[in-house]
Design an enzyme around this catalytic site. Structure first.
Site, PDB file in Angstrom:
ATOM      1  N   HIS A 224       0.865  -1.188   0.000  1.00 34.15           N
ATOM      2  CA  HIS A 224       0.000   0.000   0.000  1.00 34.15           C
ATOM      3  C   HIS A 224       0.894   1.228   0.000  1.00 34.15           C
ATOM      4  CE1 HIS A 224       0.864   0.960   4.230  1.00 34.15           C
ATOM      5  NE2 HIS A 224       0.723  -0.330   4.490  1.00 34.15           N
ATOM      6  N   ASP A 346      -2.272 -19.571  11.951  1.00 38.43           N
ATOM      7  CA  ASP A 346      -1.085 -20.130  12.599  1.00 38.43           C
ATOM      8  C   ASP A 346      -1.063 -19.727  14.076  1.00 38.43           C
ATOM      9  OD1 ASP A 346       1.755 -20.549  13.390  1.00 38.43           O
ATOM     10  OD2 ASP A 346       1.991 -21.035  11.275  1.00 38.43           O
ATOM     11  N   SER A 361       3.079  -5.275   6.793  1.00 40.86           N
ATOM     12  CA  SER A 361       2.527  -4.933   5.474  1.00 40.86           C
ATOM     13  C   SER A 361       3.553  -5.236   4.386  1.00 40.86           C
ATOM     14  CB  SER A 361       2.150  -3.452   5.419  1.00 40.86           C
ATOM     15  OG  SER A 361       1.122  -3.161   6.328  1.00 40.86           O
TER      16      SER A 361
END
Length: 402
Positions: A224, A346, A361
């Site tokens: 992003h 997980d 990210s």
């Protein structure tokens, strides 16, 4: 006879309702599905959508095939998307090309950005007035120049405003991609001339590398854009650098409070340059491969499906590790804000981080042995879930940064 008529009417009504339903679904896909797709050399185009959509050569492609005996499909081949193999949805272009091979990363990296111009982050009164507001400048505008001088910092603006004193400054600013010229009349306040605005000229932070191209040295990361924290606008990039980061701690995510990786730059060494900051992430070139991993094939967006995936991430500064997750939602629509919804399953990662934290990210998403996406954002109310972006879109942007 009456029973036969009744049965016929009921059958006809059901068939009509089914037809309307199919046409409604086809219309929805016609409006939302992309008009162009990348496909491998076998040319097979199938979409992993909620309802089954396949493709067949468009009618006009038969005439094209008669005139193009070379078999070259690099420019695109017209296909018709079919709902359940029977209901035409729309004609699209399928572009055949060699599937890219990339190194999936997962390492954290330090981000240093200098803006192209400076972003106005706040307007304030000085001496009872706000000169910047009076001449039309607003929060989020980008100051390009003052009195013909290109602006790179708050100091640049201060110097030019002091020079012009109360005679007025010619300011060029950018808003929504358009430049505007105005005259700003400074206010005398606390022993000097002021413009009445606060600006930002740089940014720094932590992200995760998504992929590296061994042939070109190009990388993609973050998934992003880096945006200004006050205005929310994408920072206009003048120049940027990749720095080595040392992870010093971790604040786990919890419901209502996203966590984050904590770190600091471990030196002044520049590991690469950042040349593009856009909605799909950060892109540029690295001096060396971040790790000696093997290359994998890129998964095209229409090949991504709901189900098990692995994400690669480093939450302790060591080598990236694979963690199990699931893709719960996929949106192929053009212009959609988020492509994927990812659910971390997980228990090891959830135990360490609570799920997704800021700094993760860009963590690559692997499915069926291919790089299909990257993690981008965490859900505030459920940090085990977050959004993702298609790797194909990131690779397209990476090509622009070469």
């Amino acid at each position: 006879m009456e029973i036969t008529k009744y049965f016929f009417r009921r059958t006809a009504a059901a068939a009509g309702a089914l037809t309307l339903t199919l046409l409604g679904v086809a219309g929805f896909y016609d409006r939302t599905l992309p008009d162009s797709y990348s496909v491998a050399h076998d040319g097979k185009l199938e979409l992993n959508t909620f309802f089954s959509i396949s493709s067949r050569p468009a009618k006009r492609s038969y005439m094209t095939a008669l005139t193009d005996l070379s078999g070259d499909t690099s420019h695109g081949r017209e296909s018709t998307l079919m709902l359940f193999g029977a209901v035409p949805v729309k004609d699209v272009t399928a572009v055949c090309s060699e599937r890219p091979k990339l190194v999936p990363c997962g390492e954290t990296f330090g981000i240093k950005l200098l803006t192209d111009g400076v972003i106005v982050v706040e307007l304030t009164d000085v001496g009872g007035r706000c000169p910047a507001r009076e001449c039309g400048i607003r929060k989020g505008d980008i100051i390009i120049s003052v009195n013909g001088r290109n602006i790179r910092s708050n100091r640049d603006i201060s110097e030019e405003v002091r020079k012009c004193r109360d005679s007025g400054c010619e300011v060029v600013y950018r808003r929504d991609g358009k430049d505007k010229n105005v005259m700003l009349e400074p206010a005398y306040f606390e022993g000097g001339y002021k413009a009445g605005m606060w600006v930002r000229d740089s940014s720094a932070g932590i992200g995760t590398l998504t992929f590296f191209d061994k042939d070109s040295g190009v990388f993609g990361g973050l998934g992003h854009a880096v945006c200004d924290s006050d205005t929310g606008n994408i920072l206009p990039l003048s120049e940027g650098a990749v720095g080595d980061i040392e992870i010093t701690g971790l604040i786990p995510s919890e419901e209502g409070s996203p966590g984050q990786l904590l770190g600091e730059f471990s030196g002044e060494e520049v590991l690469g340059e950042i040349t593009l900051n856009c909605e799909a992430g950060l892109f540029g070139k690295l001096e060396n491969s971040p790790d000696e991993k093997e290359e994998v094939e890129l998964g095209y967006k229409q090949e991504v499906h709901r189900g098990s995936v692995q994400i690669y991430s480093s939450v302790d500064g060591k080598a990236p590790e694979p963690y199990s997750a699931r893709i719960e939602h996929i949106d192929l629509s053009d212009g959609v804000e988020h492509d994927l919804v990812v659910h971390i399953t997980d228990e090891r990662l959830i135990g360490e981080t609570g799920g997704i934290v800021q700094g993760m990210s860009g963590s690559p998403i692997m499915q069926d042995g291919r790089l299909v996406g990257a993690v981008t954002h965490v859900f505030i109310d459920d940090p085990t879930r977050g959004y993702g972006i298609f790797a194909e879109d990131m690779v397209s942007c990476a090509e622009k940064s070469r």
